[in-house]
Each structure stands twice: as C-alpha cells, then as structure tokens.
Design a protein around this motif. Structure first.
Motif, PDB file in Angstrom:
ATOM      1  N   THR A  95      33.019 -15.471 -13.630  1.00 47.17           N
ATOM      2  CA  THR A  95      32.226 -14.662 -14.557  1.00 47.17           C
ATOM      3  C   THR A  95      30.741 -14.876 -14.299  1.00 47.17           C
ATOM      4  O   THR A  95      29.954 -13.916 -14.250  1.00 47.17           O
ATOM      5  N   HIS A  96      30.362 -16.132 -14.117  1.00 52.58           N
ATOM      6  CA  HIS A  96      28.957 -16.433 -13.810  1.00 52.58           C
ATOM      7  C   HIS A  96      28.534 -15.823 -12.477  1.00 52.58           C
ATOM      8  O   HIS A  96      27.490 -15.168 -12.382  1.00 52.58           O
ATOM      9  N   LEU A  97      29.337 -16.030 -11.443  1.00 52.15           N
ATOM     10  CA  LEU A  97      28.970 -15.553 -10.107  1.00 52.15           C
ATOM     11  C   LEU A  97      28.805 -14.038 -10.079  1.00 52.15           C
ATOM     12  O   LEU A  97      27.912 -13.498  -9.413  1.00 52.15           O
ATOM     13  N   LYS A  98      29.662 -13.337 -10.806  1.00 51.07           N
ATOM     14  CA  LYS A  98      29.597 -11.875 -10.851  1.00 51.07           C
ATOM     15  C   LYS A  98      28.289 -11.397 -11.463  1.00 51.07           C
ATOM     16  O   LYS A  98      27.760 -10.338 -11.075  1.00 51.07           O
ATOM     17  N   ASN A  99      27.747 -12.166 -12.405  1.00 52.99           N
ATOM     18  CA  ASN A  99      26.559 -11.732 -13.143  1.00 52.99           C
ATOM     19  C   ASN A  99      25.268 -12.399 -12.680  1.00 52.99           C
ATOM     20  O   ASN A  99      24.202 -12.148 -13.253  1.00 52.99           O
ATOM     21  N   CYS A 100      25.366 -13.241 -11.661  1.00 50.94           N
ATOM     22  CA  CYS A 100      24.189 -13.989 -11.208  1.00 50.94           C
ATOM     23  C   CYS A 100      23.626 -13.359  -9.933  1.00 50.94           C
ATOM     24  O   CYS A 100      24.382 -13.010  -9.019  1.00 50.94           O
ATOM     25  N   LEU A 101      22.324 -13.244  -9.862  1.00 50.78           N
ATOM     26  CA  LEU A 101      21.668 -12.723  -8.667  1.00 50.78           C
ATOM     27  C   LEU A 101      20.639 -13.737  -8.180  1.00 50.78           C
ATOM     28  O   LEU A 101      19.581 -13.916  -8.803  1.00 50.78           O
ATOM     29  N   VAL A 102      20.957 -14.436  -7.101  1.00 49.41           N
ATOM     30  CA  VAL A 102      20.004 -15.375  -6.519  1.00 49.41           C
ATOM     31  C   VAL A 102      19.138 -14.658  -5.501  1.00 49.41           C
ATOM     32  O   VAL A 102      19.543 -13.650  -4.915  1.00 49.41           O
ATOM     33  N   LEU A 103      17.944 -15.166  -5.296  1.00 52.67           N
ATOM     34  CA  LEU A 103      17.010 -14.571  -4.354  1.00 52.67           C
ATOM     35  C   LEU A 103      17.099 -15.270  -2.996  1.00 52.67           C
ATOM     36  O   LEU A 103      17.553 -16.400  -2.903  1.00 52.67           O
ATOM     37  N   LYS A 104      16.662 -14.575  -1.957  1.00 47.76           N
ATOM     38  CA  LYS A 104      16.624 -15.191  -0.634  1.00 47.76           C
ATOM     39  C   LYS A 104      15.427 -16.140  -0.550  1.00 47.76           C
ATOM     40  O   LYS A 104      14.326 -15.796  -0.982  1.00 47.76           O
ATOM     41  N   PRO A 105      15.616 -17.307   0.017  1.00 48.56           N
ATOM     42  CA  PRO A 105      14.470 -18.209   0.174  1.00 48.56           C
ATOM     43  C   PRO A 105      13.525 -17.710   1.258  1.00 48.56           C
ATOM     44  O   PRO A 105      13.963 -17.118   2.253  1.00 48.56           O
ATOM     45  N   VAL A 106      12.237 -17.916   1.048  1.00 52.34           N
ATOM     46  CA  VAL A 106      11.245 -17.624   2.088  1.00 52.34           C
ATOM     47  C   VAL A 106      11.055 -18.913   2.873  1.00 52.34           C
ATOM     48  O   VAL A 106      10.348 -19.825   2.440  1.00 52.34           O
ATOM     49  N   LEU A 107      11.699 -18.996   4.018  1.00 49.11           N
ATOM     50  CA  LEU A 107      11.741 -20.262   4.747  1.00 49.11           C
ATOM     51  C   LEU A 107      10.370 -20.741   5.197  1.00 49.11           C
ATOM     52  O   LEU A 107      10.142 -21.946   5.331  1.00 49.11           O
ATOM     53  N   LEU A 108       9.445 -19.807   5.433  1.00 50.82           N
ATOM     54  CA  LEU A 108       8.110 -20.210   5.854  1.00 50.82           C
ATOM     55  C   LEU A 108       7.467 -21.128   4.818  1.00 50.82           C
ATOM     56  O   LEU A 108       6.709 -22.040   5.161  1.00 50.82           O
ATOM     57  N   LYS A 109       7.795 -20.891   3.537  1.00 45.20           N
ATOM     58  CA  LYS A 109       7.237 -21.738   2.479  1.00 45.20           C
ATOM     59  C   LYS A 109       7.808 -23.155   2.549  1.00 45.20           C
ATOM     60  O   LYS A 109       7.135 -24.121   2.199  1.00 45.20           O
ATOM     61  N   TYR A 110       9.059 -23.279   3.010  1.00 38.96           N
ATOM     62  CA  TYR A 110       9.668 -24.598   3.141  1.00 38.96           C
ATOM     63  C   TYR A 110       9.065 -25.382   4.311  1.00 38.96           C
ATOM     64  O   TYR A 110       8.970 -26.600   4.274  1.00 38.96           O
TER      65      TYR A 110
END
Length: 299
Positions: free
Chosen positions: A271-286
C-alpha cells in the motif's frame, strides 16, 4: 466445472515456515558462537521472502542510507529502494550497500527473537531520529507526477489531490520479530505513548503472535471498538490525535496467525509503495567534493 481457488493462505503459511526454519538454523549457528552468521540467516530469509512479494521496480537489500552531504545512517537490516532510477553508491565485500537517500521507500529492523532486556524499540527510535534530524532529502511535492515529470501551472490555476499527506515520499519503517519470546505489551507501552509518532515504527510485527498498530478507537459505554488502522501515524492531524491509540492485534486463529500477520505486513508495505513517489538522486551533488578544481581562462 467450478474454477479452482488460489490457496493464498497456504502460500503465506509456506513463506512464514521458511522464515521460522531460518530461525532454527540461526539457533544452531548461535551455539557455535558465530553470532554474525546466526543473525544473517534470519535477515537473509526475511529479505528473500519479501523480495518475492514485490514488483521488480523495487530493490531489497540491507546497509546504509547516505544523503547529499555524505552523512550516513547506522546499518539497517532491510532497505527497500528504487530499482529503476537510482544506483547503489557502494557495495562492500560482505554485501553491505550504501544508498542515496532519495531512492529509499522503506527500512526495517529484523530480529530473530524478542528479548525485553535488549531495548530493541528504543534502539530503533534512536536510529530513526538520527535519520530524520541529521540526514536530509527533498520532499516530493504533490504536483510531481513521476520521477521525471512535474506540473507547473503558473499563476491562478489550482488542483486537488486525494492524498492528504504533506508530501509523496514519506519513509515507511517497521520492526519484525520472528519469535515474540518474553514480549509483553507493557514492556513498550509508555515508550509508544510518549514518543513522537514520527520517530516510531509505523507498526511492529511479532510474527508468531500479533501486530502493534495505531488505529482509531471508539469508546462508548466503557466499551472500546476498533476503527480504521492508520499506516502513517505521524500524519494524523493534531485535532484527531485523541481518537487514535496504539493497539495490539491478534489476527485469525492460532494455527494461521503467523500467516495472517505476514499478510498484513505485505499488504501495508505494498500500500505504501503504490502511493509513494521517490525522486531520482542527482549524483553530481553526492560527488561534488571530488570535483574541486583550479582553472585558467584561455582567450
């Protein structure tokens, strides 16, 4: 001819038996004083079973969460991360992995056996508090439709959403004990009541015994009736908090209880995974600190 039914309870029962079997192997290894191997046996089994229940877009592992400033969490037994747009930053020789914070959907603590004197819940709260207060990631706004597409309406245009959470990428966190052993709800009652829901697990699963969840409770004529379960207690509105209590639930019959508990865990997680939207990391910042440079303008 009547169509056959999928015996899903039997399948879930086999899943939990696989986990219980790993605990028995763990006890044998524990007697050899190989504590690390003993713990790995149960954790690997739980991760393997959960992995089978999730779509391929999710990556199931263990390790550490890392933010853009390279601040790193403590070791986490279960991490569920994005498997499409986010890389693993680093994998050690023993399989421990380091994940960019943006890619994380969920994390959990997995324990073979509950021991009241071990203070497992307190330890989990401390680890979670440090993740929330010392690590940083951007919140996914409601106008973000996917990892790559967001809406920008400009001025004068509004839109509404059914999701009442303040952002779309909350962390889902839980503790799983395979064997409840000497557990008594009074062991952690005060801790659950006094700790901010933000730092508590969304639920605690005692696989062989029951679930600890936050739910709406109706009291009438000194009798309590259970209402809806809230999977994200931290988002309960202040004016409604008194309506919700931490409750201990025992599902189904004793023969099927572990399977029912595991079914709830998988249902809540999906239920959580269906409703969750994670963003892509900007690797240059890492890796920004790596690319410091000296230069000279030519021409």
């Amino acid at each position: 001819m009547e169509l056959p039914k999928l015996e899903i309870l039997s399948i879930l029962q086999q899943d939990v038996e696989e986990i219980f079997s790993s605990r028995q192997k763990s006890k044998v290894l524990h007697k050899t004083k190989d504590i690390d191997a003993s713990g790995d046996e149960v954790e690997n089994s739980v991760r393997r079973v959960i992995r089978r229940k999730l779509p391929l877009k999710y990556y199931v592992s263990q390790g550490h969460i890392v933010d853009k400033k390279l601040k790193t969490s403590s070791q986490l037994d279960l991490i569920i991360a994005d498997n499409t747009g986010s890389p693993v930053l680093f994998t050690s020789e023993n399989g421990t992995e380091y994940f960019p914070f943006e890619s994380i959907y969920s994390f959990a603590e997995i324990k073979s056996t509950y021991y009241a004197n071990k203070k497992y819940v307190e330890s989990f709260i401390n680890s979670t508090t440090k993740i929330y207060e010392e690590l940083n990631r951007d919140e996914t706004p409601h106008n973000q439709l996917s990892q790559d597409i967001g809406l920008n309406f400009g001025y004068g245009i509004n839109f509404t959403v059914q999701d009442t959470r303040p952002y779309k990428n909350p962390l889902f966190k839980f503790i799983l004990f395979v064997d409840s052993n000497d557990f008594k709800i009074n062991n952690i009652k005060d801790l659950l009541i006094k700790t901010d829901d933000k730092y508590l697990p969304n639920f605690i699963c005692l696989l062989d015994q029951g679930m600890i969840v936050k739910a709406k409770v109706f009291i009438e004529n000194n009798k309590s009736t259970l209402g809806s379960i809230e999977l994200f207690p931290q988002f309960i509105k202040t004016e409604n908090k008194k309506e919700y209590k931490w409750v201990y639930l025992e599902f189904s019959t004793i023969e099927n209880r572990a399977a029912a508990n595991f079914a709830f865990l998988i249902f809540a997680l999906n239920t959580h995974l269906k409703n969750c939207l994670v963003l892509k990391p900007v690797l240059l910042k890492y890796f920004d600190g790596i690319f410091t440079h000296k230069g000279e303008i030519i021409g």
